[in-house]
Design an enzyme around this catalytic site. Structure first.
Site, PDB file in Angstrom:
ATOM      1  N   TYR A 186       2.775   8.703   9.940  1.00  0.00           N
ATOM      2  CA  TYR A 186       3.266   9.640   8.936  1.00  0.00           C
ATOM      3  C   TYR A 186       2.217   9.784   7.818  1.00  0.00           C
ATOM      4  CZ  TYR A 186       6.260  11.632   5.350  1.00  0.00           C
ATOM      5  OH  TYR A 186       6.763  12.439   4.377  1.00  0.00           O
ATOM      6  N   THR A 188       1.855   9.337   4.748  1.00  0.00           N
ATOM      7  CA  THR A 188       1.580   8.325   3.708  1.00  0.00           C
ATOM      8  C   THR A 188       1.216   6.959   4.285  1.00  0.00           C
ATOM      9  OG1 THR A 188       3.881   7.643   3.629  1.00  0.00           O
ATOM     10  CG2 THR A 188       3.230   9.415   2.137  1.00  0.00           C
ATOM     11  N   LYS A 189       1.231   6.800   5.586  1.00  0.00           N
ATOM     12  CA  LYS A 189       1.047   5.458   6.164  1.00  0.00           C
ATOM     13  C   LYS A 189      -0.444   5.077   6.235  1.00  0.00           C
ATOM     14  CE  LYS A 189       5.420   4.864   6.394  1.00  0.00           C
ATOM     15  NZ  LYS A 189       6.455   5.172   7.328  1.00  0.00           N
ATOM     16  N   ASN A 190      -0.733   3.834   6.600  1.00  0.00           N
ATOM     17  CA  ASN A 190      -2.111   3.323   6.503  1.00  0.00           C
ATOM     18  C   ASN A 190      -3.100   4.053   7.408  1.00  0.00           C
ATOM     19  OD1 ASN A 190      -0.664   1.488   4.978  1.00  0.00           O
ATOM     20  ND2 ASN A 190      -1.939  -0.252   5.573  1.00  0.00           N
TER      21      ASN A 190
END
Ligand SMILES: *Cc1c(COP(=O)(O)O)cnc(C)c1O
Length: 400
Positions: A186, A188-190
């Site tokens: 997604y 915003t994920k790392n």
């Protein structure tokens, strides 16, 4: 003529970086004429499995789909009880329900905000058939200890590693510890792609079932049926869903994976910078560090204690007014109207309820600068100090 006034830029809660090389790779795929699941997904799966140290990786549309597919691949009886934390993303609870099961929510440890052996024992009731373990914020959960507390073999555990790409438990990377591990890409994920997910496992049957389940329950390499010369025949062998990953997503993911190790090191530096900046702020508790293993630092979650002088909500409003945007992970799911029906009477969520009043997720991403962190820390310190001036210093008495 440019104005000479320097205004401070807002600091968003998250920033999604899609690198120039990743954009080129995506555009090559779009020009190729093959944009859905195909050779790029196969290559990304191979690279990803190697990165996390798992035998198999299966690319899917999201981590939510990964959790649902993993649970279906465990082949539990319909209506099985599946335990998870009340402090997780709501999609993880929906995934349990969509897989045909009943979510059983557990309270958390007040420090790590993840279930402990004790809170799991308290939530077990008549027992559970499986468990979804969330590595909250990127802090590794003690998967084996929690499985034992739930009286489950590791093969009945699915890890929600949406925050835990790069997390290690001891020396071992999250990705092959339990039956199946689920990752998110997604925005915003790392490892941002925009949308996407991955299931990793050492279990060949879970991997092959997941491949079938992600594409309508069609057996074999269903995507190959549109390849030149392929047969038009197919068998539907499972109750599958439509949750395949596209080659456009995979092309971005593959390129970003080559930067992930350096992005993770940057996250470690930035977390240490926040720790130092907040260490002298009264009433602010920085996040715990794991005793053994590496934190993936997906989130940087502080707790706002009463000594701080203003409440969590007031702190978020005051920071927002200065252009510093925060979030809260998560609203405990036992409080959500739809999920209340799954909460057993007499359940105790006192630690989650108390934590929920105190937690704030500060801006955190690899492209954050230490200067931005200094600004966030100074703003927090100032908001706390000014509240204490007005509430704890006796006001000078007027003489009438
Ligand atoms: C983001 C997230 C998910 C869902 O990931 P998607 O890829 O958006 O479906 C699941 N669990 C947790 C803990 C998350 O933070």
């Amino acid at each position: 003529m440019a104005l000479a006034i320097e205004t401070e830029q807002p600091i968003p809660f998250a920033r999604t970086v899609i690198t120039a090389r990743a954009r080129q790779a995506a555009s090559r795929v779009m020009a190729s004429g093959w944009v859905t699941t195909g050779p790029e997904v196969v290559a990304f799966e191979k690279d990803f499995a190697q990165w996390v140290g798992a035998q198999h990786a299966v690319g899917v549309a999201s981590c939510t789909a990964a959790i649902e597919i993993s649970l279906r691949a465990l082949e539990l009886a319909p209506g099985s009880r599946v335990l998870t934390s009340t402090i997780t993303f709501c999609g993880a609870i929906h995934a349990i329900i969509h897989a045909g099961h009943i979510p059983v929510l557990a309270d958390v440890d007040p420090v790590t905000l993840m279930p402990s052996a004790d809170t799991i024992a308290a939530a077990l009731g008549q027992g559970v058939e499986a468990m979804v373990v969330t590595h909250y914020g990127g802090h590794g959960a003690p998967v084996m200890e929690l499985a034992a507390a739930a009286r489950l073999p590791l093969s009945r555990v699915v890890e929600d590693a949406a925050h835990a790409l790069g997390t290690t438990i001891g020396a071992r990377r999250v990705g092959s510890i339990s039956g199946a591990t689920c990752f998110s890409f997604y925005a915003t994920k790392n490892l941002p792609i925009g949308e996407g997910g991955m299931i990793t496992t050492d279990d060949a049957r879970i991997a092959s079932l997941s491949r079938t389940l992600r594409i309508h329950g069609m057996s074999g390499d269903a995507w190959k049926r549109y390849m030149p010369g392929a047969s038009w025949r197919y068998d539907v062998t499972e109750d599958g869903i439509k949750a395949n990953m596209t080659d456009v997503q995979a092309a971005i993911g593959r390129v970003h994976l080559t930067s992930l190790a350096s992005w993770q090191r940057r996250r470690e530096e930035l977390a240490a910078h926040y720790d130092a900046g907040l260490s002298f702020v009264r009433g602010i508790v920085p996040p715990p560090h794991p005793a053994d293993g590496r934190h993936a630092w997906h989130l940087y979650v502080i707790k706002v204690k009463p000594e701080f002088g203003v409440t969590r909500d007031e702190l978020i409003s005051a920071l927002t007014a200065q252009g510093i945007h925060c979030s809260v992970h998560f609203i405990p799911n036992h409080l959500q109207p739809y999920f209340r029906r799954f909460v057993a009477r007499g359940s105790d969520f006192s630690a989650a309820d108390a934590a929920f009043r105190e937690i704030v997720s500060l801006p955190f991403y690899h492209s954050l600068t230490t200067r931005e962190i200094d600004r966030v820390c100074a703003a927090i310190a100032e908001i706390g100090a000014s509240s204490r001036v007005t509430t704890t210093t006796p006001t000078p008495a007027f003489r009438w």
